[in-house]
Design a protein around this motif. Structure first.
Motif, PDB file in Angstrom:
ATOM      1  N   ASP A  26       0.964  -1.429   0.144  1.00 45.96           N
ATOM      2  CA  ASP A  26       0.047  -0.024  -0.125  1.00 45.96           C
ATOM      3  C   ASP A  26       1.008   1.312   0.016  1.00 45.96           C
ATOM      4  O   ASP A  26       0.579   2.284  -0.692  1.00 45.96           O
ATOM      5  CB  ASP A  26      -0.896   0.070   1.169  1.00 45.96           C
ATOM      6  N   GLN A  27       2.044   1.142   0.666  1.00 48.91           N
ATOM      7  CA  GLN A  27       2.703   2.480   0.601  1.00 48.91           C
ATOM      8  C   GLN A  27       3.657   2.700  -0.458  1.00 48.91           C
ATOM      9  O   GLN A  27       4.027   3.957  -0.830  1.00 48.91           O
ATOM     10  CB  GLN A  27       3.837   2.229   1.773  1.00 48.91           C
ATOM     11  N   VAL A  28       3.717   1.653  -1.469  1.00 49.39           N
ATOM     12  CA  VAL A  28       4.227   2.113  -2.658  1.00 49.39           C
ATOM     13  C   VAL A  28       3.269   2.014  -3.923  1.00 49.39           C
ATOM     14  O   VAL A  28       3.904   2.468  -5.062  1.00 49.39           O
ATOM     15  CB  VAL A  28       5.367   1.140  -2.911  1.00 49.39           C
ATOM     16  N   LYS A  29       2.050   1.659  -3.665  1.00 46.80           N
ATOM     17  CA  LYS A  29       1.066   1.867  -4.626  1.00 46.80           C
ATOM     18  C   LYS A  29       1.249   3.174  -5.461  1.00 46.80           C
ATOM     19  O   LYS A  29       0.926   2.988  -6.577  1.00 46.80           O
ATOM     20  CB  LYS A  29      -0.461   1.679  -3.970  1.00 46.80           C
ATOM     21  N   SER A  30       1.337   4.241  -4.914  1.00 48.96           N
ATOM     22  CA  SER A  30       1.256   5.402  -5.504  1.00 48.96           C
ATOM     23  C   SER A  30       2.420   5.656  -6.551  1.00 48.96           C
ATOM     24  O   SER A  30       2.275   6.238  -7.589  1.00 48.96           O
ATOM     25  CB  SER A  30       1.242   6.664  -4.669  1.00 48.96           C
ATOM     26  N   GLN A  31       3.609   5.094  -6.151  1.00 48.28           N
ATOM     27  CA  GLN A  31       4.711   5.031  -6.919  1.00 48.28           C
ATOM     28  C   GLN A  31       4.669   4.366  -8.136  1.00 48.28           C
ATOM     29  O   GLN A  31       4.921   4.585  -9.383  1.00 48.28           O
ATOM     30  CB  GLN A  31       5.917   4.522  -6.109  1.00 48.28           C
ATOM     31  N   LEU A  32       3.855   3.113  -7.929  1.00 51.16           N
ATOM     32  CA  LEU A  32       3.356   2.314  -9.383  1.00 51.16           C
ATOM     33  C   LEU A  32       2.678   3.085 -10.061  1.00 51.16           C
ATOM     34  O   LEU A  32       2.636   3.053 -11.434  1.00 51.16           O
ATOM     35  CB  LEU A  32       3.152   1.047  -8.552  1.00 51.16           C
ATOM     36  N   GLU A  34       2.189   6.166 -10.553  1.00 45.16           N
ATOM     37  CA  GLU A  34       2.758   7.202 -11.257  1.00 45.16           C
ATOM     38  C   GLU A  34       3.569   6.707 -12.416  1.00 45.16           C
ATOM     39  O   GLU A  34       3.542   7.147 -13.283  1.00 45.16           O
ATOM     40  CB  GLU A  34       3.518   8.053  -9.920  1.00 45.16           C
ATOM     41  N   LYS A  35       4.101   5.559 -12.069  1.00 45.40           N
ATOM     42  CA  LYS A  35       5.033   5.137 -13.100  1.00 45.40           C
ATOM     43  C   LYS A  35       4.239   4.580 -14.434  1.00 45.40           C
ATOM     44  O   LYS A  35       4.620   4.597 -15.428  1.00 45.40           O
ATOM     45  CB  LYS A  35       6.120   3.964 -12.683  1.00 45.40           C
ATOM     46  N   GLU A  36       3.208   3.774 -14.002  1.00 44.93           N
ATOM     47  CA  GLU A  36       2.275   3.184 -15.036  1.00 44.93           C
ATOM     48  C   GLU A  36       1.270   4.407 -15.559  1.00 44.93           C
ATOM     49  O   GLU A  36       0.357   3.800 -16.374  1.00 44.93           O
ATOM     50  CB  GLU A  36       1.683   2.105 -14.358  1.00 44.93           C
ATOM     51  N   ASN A  37       1.207   5.407 -14.879  1.00 48.18           N
ATOM     52  CA  ASN A  37       0.100   6.285 -15.241  1.00 48.18           C
ATOM     53  C   ASN A  37      -1.371   5.690 -15.298  1.00 48.18           C
ATOM     54  O   ASN A  37      -2.231   5.800 -16.198  1.00 48.18           O
ATOM     55  CB  ASN A  37       0.365   6.909 -16.718  1.00 48.18           C
ATOM     56  N   LYS A  38      -1.647   4.937 -14.435  1.00 47.36           N
ATOM     57  CA  LYS A  38      -2.800   4.268 -14.031  1.00 47.36           C
ATOM     58  C   LYS A  38      -3.291   4.165 -12.686  1.00 47.36           C
ATOM     59  O   LYS A  38      -2.298   4.254 -11.589  1.00 47.36           O
ATOM     60  CB  LYS A  38      -2.381   2.928 -14.751  1.00 47.36           C
ATOM     61  N   LYS A  39      -4.451   4.190 -12.141  1.00 44.76           N
ATOM     62  CA  LYS A  39      -5.209   3.864 -10.704  1.00 44.76           C
ATOM     63  C   LYS A  39      -5.459   2.665 -10.650  1.00 44.76           C
ATOM     64  O   LYS A  39      -6.140   2.128 -11.507  1.00 44.76           O
ATOM     65  CB  LYS A  39      -6.044   5.018 -10.554  1.00 44.76           C
ATOM     66  N   TYR A  40      -5.052   2.038  -9.601  1.00 43.07           N
ATOM     67  CA  TYR A  40      -5.592   0.709  -9.276  1.00 43.07           C
ATOM     68  C   TYR A  40      -6.663   0.736  -8.328  1.00 43.07           C
ATOM     69  O   TYR A  40      -6.173   1.315  -7.104  1.00 43.07           O
ATOM     70  CB  TYR A  40      -4.355  -0.107  -8.742  1.00 43.07           C
ATOM     71  N   PRO A  84      12.074   6.197   3.643  1.00 39.18           N
ATOM     72  CA  PRO A  84      10.868   5.556   2.986  1.00 39.18           C
ATOM     73  C   PRO A  84      11.019   4.287   2.180  1.00 39.18           C
ATOM     74  O   PRO A  84      12.084   4.157   1.649  1.00 39.18           O
ATOM     75  CB  PRO A  84      10.160   6.879   2.070  1.00 39.18           C
ATOM     76  N   LEU A  85       9.933   3.645   2.139  1.00 40.87           N
ATOM     77  CA  LEU A  85       9.883   2.486   1.315  1.00 40.87           C
ATOM     78  C   LEU A  85       9.930   2.925  -0.106  1.00 40.87           C
ATOM     79  O   LEU A  85       9.408   3.865  -0.578  1.00 40.87           O
ATOM     80  CB  LEU A  85       8.639   1.542   1.564  1.00 40.87           C
ATOM     81  N   ALA A  86      10.869   1.942  -0.939  1.00 39.04           N
ATOM     82  CA  ALA A  86      10.978   2.653  -2.261  1.00 39.04           C
ATOM     83  C   ALA A  86      10.611   1.499  -3.384  1.00 39.04           C
ATOM     84  O   ALA A  86      11.086   0.347  -3.146  1.00 39.04           O
ATOM     85  CB  ALA A  86      12.465   3.023  -2.726  1.00 39.04           C
ATOM     86  N   LEU A  87       9.792   1.722  -4.219  1.00 42.17           N
ATOM     87  CA  LEU A  87       9.631   0.932  -5.404  1.00 42.17           C
ATOM     88  C   LEU A  87      10.830   0.611  -6.205  1.00 42.17           C
ATOM     89  O   LEU A  87      11.090   1.649  -7.026  1.00 42.17           O
ATOM     90  CB  LEU A  87       8.244   1.263  -6.221  1.00 42.17           C
ATOM     91  N   HIS A  88      11.369  -0.374  -6.141  1.00 41.14           N
ATOM     92  CA  HIS A  88      12.725  -0.356  -6.907  1.00 41.14           C
ATOM     93  C   HIS A  88      12.456  -0.972  -8.388  1.00 41.14           C
ATOM     94  O   HIS A  88      13.149  -0.572  -9.196  1.00 41.14           O
ATOM     95  CB  HIS A  88      13.654  -1.341  -6.431  1.00 41.14           C
ATOM     96  N   ASN A  89      11.424  -1.704  -8.561  1.00 42.16           N
ATOM     97  CA  ASN A  89      11.417  -2.354  -9.849  1.00 42.16           C
ATOM     98  C   ASN A  89       9.807  -2.989  -9.764  1.00 42.16           C
ATOM     99  O   ASN A  89       9.342  -3.157  -8.862  1.00 42.16           O
ATOM    100  CB  ASN A  89      12.295  -3.512 -10.343  1.00 42.16           C
TER     101      ASN A  89
END
Length: 103
Positions: A26-32, A34-40, A84-89
């Motif tokens: 949940d904490q990295v959902k917004s990072q994903l 943003e990268k995918e230009n998509k809301k889940y 903070p937690l980071a989405l690395h890939n």
């Protein structure tokens, strides 16, 4: 999180996601998003692996639609670093049957 069942540098066995793993996702959902230009609307952690490094890498299978999944790699730094937690890939277009693996 304990280090039981984990080799330093190697990934743990795949385990069912816990509330702690869902919170990490949940904490990295917004990072994903943003990268995918998509809301889940659905973002449910299903299973995960962890890897001890200079911190912890979490490999998490996340359900984003009925039959659609993404695999995310989240890095949690050592506590004293206070980062903070980071989405690395991440990997999209996954299915429930796709095995989690290092990426």
């Amino acid at each position: 999180m304990s280090g039981r069942g984990m080799l330093c540098g190697g990934t743990s066995a795949t385990r069912p996601a816990t509330a702690e793993i869902q919170a990490i996702a949940d904490q990295v959902k917004s990072q994903l998003e943003e990268k995918e230009n998509k809301k889940y609307t659905l973002f449910k952690a299903v299973e995960y692996q962890s890897q001890m490094v200079a911190g912890v890498n979490y490999f998490i299978k996340v359900q984003v639609e009925d039959d659609a999944f993404v695999h995310i790699r989240v890095f949690q730094s050592l506590p004293h670093e206070k980062k903070p937690l980071a989405l690395h890939n991440y990997q999209t277009n996954k299915t429930r049957q796709d095995e989690l693996a290092y990426f």
